[in-house]
Scaffold this motif. Sequence first.
Motif, PDB file in Angstrom:
ATOM      1  N   LYS A   1       3.558   0.400   2.137  1.00  0.00           N
ATOM      2  CA  LYS A   1       2.767   1.532   2.610  1.00  0.00           C
ATOM      3  C   LYS A   1       3.443   2.854   2.239  1.00  0.00           C
ATOM      4  CE  LYS A   1       0.226  -0.529   6.475  1.00  0.00           C
ATOM      5  NZ  LYS A   1       0.033  -0.536   7.948  1.00  0.00           N
ATOM      6  N   VAL A   2       4.753   2.913   2.452  1.00  0.00           N
ATOM      7  CA  VAL A   2       5.481   4.148   2.134  1.00  0.00           C
ATOM      8  C   VAL A   2       5.569   4.339   0.625  1.00  0.00           C
ATOM      9  CG1 VAL A   2       7.683   5.344   2.346  1.00  0.00           C
ATOM     10  CG2 VAL A   2       6.788   4.031   4.283  1.00  0.00           C
ATOM     11  N   MET A   3       5.892   3.257  -0.112  1.00  0.00           N
ATOM     12  CA  MET A   3       6.011   3.373  -1.567  1.00  0.00           C
ATOM     13  C   MET A   3       4.688   3.808  -2.198  1.00  0.00           C
ATOM     14  SD  MET A   3       5.377   1.999  -4.773  1.00  0.00           S
ATOM     15  CE  MET A   3       4.806   0.310  -4.487  1.00  0.00           C
ATOM     16  N   LEU A   4       3.577   3.223  -1.745  1.00  0.00           N
ATOM     17  CA  LEU A   4       2.270   3.584  -2.307  1.00  0.00           C
ATOM     18  C   LEU A   4       1.863   4.994  -1.899  1.00  0.00           C
ATOM     19  CD1 LEU A   4       0.323   0.208  -1.947  1.00  0.00           C
ATOM     20  CD2 LEU A   4       1.096   1.295  -4.060  1.00  0.00           C
ATOM     21  N   ALA A   5       2.281   5.421  -0.715  1.00  0.00           N
ATOM     22  CA  ALA A   5       1.999   6.803  -0.297  1.00  0.00           C
ATOM     23  C   ALA A   5       2.726   7.781  -1.211  1.00  0.00           C
ATOM     24  CB  ALA A   5       2.428   7.011   1.157  1.00  0.00           C
ATOM     25  N   ALA A   6       3.984   7.474  -1.531  1.00  0.00           N
ATOM     26  CA  ALA A   6       4.742   8.330  -2.450  1.00  0.00           C
ATOM     27  C   ALA A   6       4.137   8.284  -3.847  1.00  0.00           C
ATOM     28  CB  ALA A   6       6.205   7.885  -2.484  1.00  0.00           C
ATOM     29  N   LEU A   7       3.749   7.082  -4.287  1.00  0.00           N
ATOM     30  CA  LEU A   7       3.149   6.941  -5.617  1.00  0.00           C
ATOM     31  C   LEU A   7       1.838   7.717  -5.703  1.00  0.00           C
ATOM     32  CD1 LEU A   7       3.307   5.593  -8.411  1.00  0.00           C
ATOM     33  CD2 LEU A   7       2.084   3.630  -7.445  1.00  0.00           C
ATOM     34  N   GLU A   8       1.093   7.758  -4.598  1.00  0.00           N
ATOM     35  CA  GLU A   8      -0.168   8.501  -4.578  1.00  0.00           C
ATOM     36  C   GLU A   8       0.082   9.995  -4.794  1.00  0.00           C
ATOM     37  OE1 GLU A   8      -4.169   8.544  -1.842  1.00  0.00           O
ATOM     38  OE2 GLU A   8      -2.221   8.624  -0.816  1.00  0.00           O
ATOM     39  N   ASP A   9       1.200  10.498  -4.276  1.00  0.00           N
ATOM     40  CA  ASP A   9       1.537  11.909  -4.479  1.00  0.00           C
ATOM     41  C   ASP A   9       1.975  12.187  -5.918  1.00  0.00           C
ATOM     42  OD1 ASP A   9       0.992  12.336  -1.820  1.00  0.00           O
ATOM     43  OD2 ASP A   9       3.092  12.275  -1.178  1.00  0.00           O
ATOM     44  N   ILE A  10       2.494  11.154  -6.592  1.00  0.00           N
ATOM     45  CA  ILE A  10       2.990  11.320  -7.964  1.00  0.00           C
ATOM     46  C   ILE A  10       1.913  11.009  -8.992  1.00  0.00           C
ATOM     47  CG2 ILE A  10       4.686  10.485  -9.648  1.00  0.00           C
ATOM     48  CD1 ILE A  10       6.444   9.694  -7.201  1.00  0.00           C
ATOM     49  N   ALA A  11       1.274   9.849  -8.826  1.00  0.00           N
ATOM     50  CA  ALA A  11       0.272   9.370  -9.795  1.00  0.00           C
ATOM     51  C   ALA A  11      -0.850   8.683  -9.026  1.00  0.00           C
ATOM     52  CB  ALA A  11       0.905   8.405 -10.804  1.00  0.00           C
ATOM     53  N   PRO A  12      -1.831   9.444  -8.531  1.00  0.00           N
ATOM     54  CA  PRO A  12      -2.884   8.879  -7.676  1.00  0.00           C
ATOM     55  C   PRO A  12      -3.622   7.689  -8.293  1.00  0.00           C
ATOM     56  CG  PRO A  12      -2.996  11.276  -7.699  1.00  0.00           C
ATOM     57  CD  PRO A  12      -1.986  10.886  -8.738  1.00  0.00           C
ATOM     58  N   ALA A  13      -3.896   7.744  -9.579  1.00  0.00           N
ATOM     59  CA  ALA A  13      -4.656   6.655 -10.211  1.00  0.00           C
ATOM     60  C   ALA A  13      -3.902   5.337 -10.133  1.00  0.00           C
ATOM     61  CB  ALA A  13      -4.960   7.001 -11.668  1.00  0.00           C
ATOM     62  N   LEU A  14      -2.583   5.378 -10.332  1.00  0.00           N
ATOM     63  CA  LEU A  14      -1.778   4.155 -10.247  1.00  0.00           C
ATOM     64  C   LEU A  14      -1.785   3.607  -8.823  1.00  0.00           C
ATOM     65  CD1 LEU A  14       1.448   4.773 -12.409  1.00  0.00           C
ATOM     66  CD2 LEU A  14      -0.586   3.447 -12.975  1.00  0.00           C
ATOM     67  N   ALA A  15      -1.643   4.483  -7.861  1.00  0.00           N
ATOM     68  CA  ALA A  15      -1.592   4.053  -6.460  1.00  0.00           C
ATOM     69  C   ALA A  15      -2.916   3.446  -6.016  1.00  0.00           C
ATOM     70  CB  ALA A  15      -1.226   5.237  -5.567  1.00  0.00           C
ATOM     71  N   HIS A  16      -4.015   4.056  -6.426  1.00  0.00           N
ATOM     72  CA  HIS A  16      -5.321   3.623  -5.940  1.00  0.00           C
ATOM     73  C   HIS A  16      -5.736   2.262  -6.478  1.00  0.00           C
ATOM     74  CE1 HIS A  16      -6.411   8.114  -5.136  1.00  0.00           C
ATOM     75  NE2 HIS A  16      -5.593   7.615  -4.247  1.00  0.00           N
ATOM     76  N   LYS A  17      -5.210   1.881  -7.626  1.00  0.00           N
ATOM     77  CA  LYS A  17      -5.581   0.574  -8.178  1.00  0.00           C
ATOM     78  C   LYS A  17      -4.573  -0.523  -7.809  1.00  0.00           C
ATOM     79  CE  LYS A  17      -3.451   0.764 -12.786  1.00  0.00           C
ATOM     80  NZ  LYS A  17      -3.755   0.782 -14.230  1.00  0.00           N
ATOM     81  N   THR A  18      -3.530  -0.147  -7.071  1.00  0.00           N
ATOM     82  CA  THR A  18      -2.506  -1.107  -6.666  1.00  0.00           C
ATOM     83  C   THR A  18      -2.829  -1.654  -5.288  1.00  0.00           C
ATOM     84  OG1 THR A  18      -0.833   0.076  -7.961  1.00  0.00           O
ATOM     85  CG2 THR A  18      -0.050  -1.472  -6.290  1.00  0.00           C
ATOM     86  N   ILE A  19      -2.878  -2.978  -5.181  1.00  0.00           N
ATOM     87  CA  ILE A  19      -3.259  -3.641  -3.926  1.00  0.00           C
ATOM     88  C   ILE A  19      -2.134  -4.573  -3.502  1.00  0.00           C
ATOM     89  CG2 ILE A  19      -4.908  -5.202  -2.832  1.00  0.00           C
ATOM     90  CD1 ILE A  19      -6.927  -4.247  -5.008  1.00  0.00           C
TER      91      ILE A  19
END
Length: 547
Positions: free
Chosen positions: A336-354
Amino acid sequence: MEDRIKEIVQKELAKLGAPDVSFAVEWPADLSHGDYAVNAAMAASKALGKNPREIAEALVPAIAEGLGEDASSVEIAGPGFINITLSERAVSARLNDAREESWGRNLDQDAKRVMVEYTDPNPFKEMHIGHLMSNVVGESVARLNEYSGANVMRANFQGDVGPHVAKALWALHEKGITDPESAKEIGDAYTHGSQAYDNSPKAKLEIDIINTAIYEGENAELMELWRKGRDVSLSAFEDLYRILGTKFEYYFFESETAAEGTRIVREHVGTVFTESDGAIIYEGEKKGLHTLVFITSRGTPTYEAKDIGLAFAKEEVWPSDVSIILTAAEQIGHFKVMLAALEDIAPALAHKTIHVPHGFLRLTTGKMSSREGNVIPAATLIHDVVVNTLTRNEDPLVAGQVALGAIKYSILKQSAGSDIVFDFDKSLSLEGDSGPYLQYALVRARSIVEKSELAAGATSEVPANPYVLQRLITRFPEVIRKAQTLRAPHVVAQYLTQLAGEWNSFYANERIIGEPDEAYKLGIANAFIRTMENGLWVLGIPAPERM
């Protein structure tokens, strides 16, 4: 059929003045209540201001007309449910499809690229039974995506750097081991190093220095030992993958993603990350999460930073539409924390990661810890189940297939997030709710077909109403679609258990060979065989020729 029913009901609800009502088309738990149950009348009651049965009475004629000869009955039940029973015509048509090799496949994800990362054992530790959870669930999720038309890349992310590696290398050096020979030898070293790290300040300091030196990669003697230990570990993993029937297309390593993850994190200090006491952290509270360290005060990256680097590495190696990661449920907070940080850096990568979490696999001895040295290696569990199976089946090939069926079914029969206590006797039972139970039902059906001198589908007496077994077989494509959508292999496992039970009832109550309707029943048997074979393949469970 489910989609067809939904479309008919939606059109009729729109005519009645409730076009946006959400409703369900489900399978009744008891097949005597029909093949489908629709709750649309109750769902639309408030919107239309009418009694559910009054709405159901308006929907029934429309459903009956829309399905035509494919429905033998459309009836109101209880407060306003609508039960639909398929006709022999509709069931027989689906059974013809059920004899095809592609039975159950769909194109819902046609041309989509899906990366599935799973297993993820760490070199310098033995692969333990917890990794079996990730491997078995991950392989089935990958196959469900393939069965739905996706182009799947199987990936494995392995932690070949980090504190656990430093602990193992420290202990190997302490013991004077320069050429480790087995995964067990390295795993024992890790346990010794972990205990020394917790109990000896001197050892802790030495291990921390080794950890930093591994990232720097400048100590030739240390890195040579690292390479040897890594190779031994990876070779042992490959032996297990071959047994489990998994073949990965790509391997990622923390030693490769650490530098990139560190660079990306440092690049975003001040915007995404914050410096704190020499470390670099992500303040998750701003998104309702907790704070985690991404780079330690010693300058080494944590798992979170390595996973940031991994996300970018995956995209560079194999751009995907969806990136699925399977790990133990204890890592939910981390992701949850890693994907939240990734969303701030590269939203497209975070949004497709499940992230798909799974539970723990335990024996009756309780929880394990590689740090404490009481882990059950995956190879040991597989070996013990095979030995147990050999007492019942002397053929080593069959024993291996049955053992894998027992282990994999025990993992897959429950939802992925559930913990599992593995029971040797129950897992090998032929009485139901086990992998061997499914395998034996398939073997029995094949033996019946082989004994017959008739061809399935030849002219034969046809009963007025389809058997329950036939009706259950027709659900298979929708079972696959549901399991894929939910990323839930247990949906398939539970369905196959019900199907095997219905086949056993059919087999016990119906004579097949030599009966006037032999050819018709052979058609049912062949449809059952194809359904069971395809379902077991999706679960990664072997289908023995004999038992």
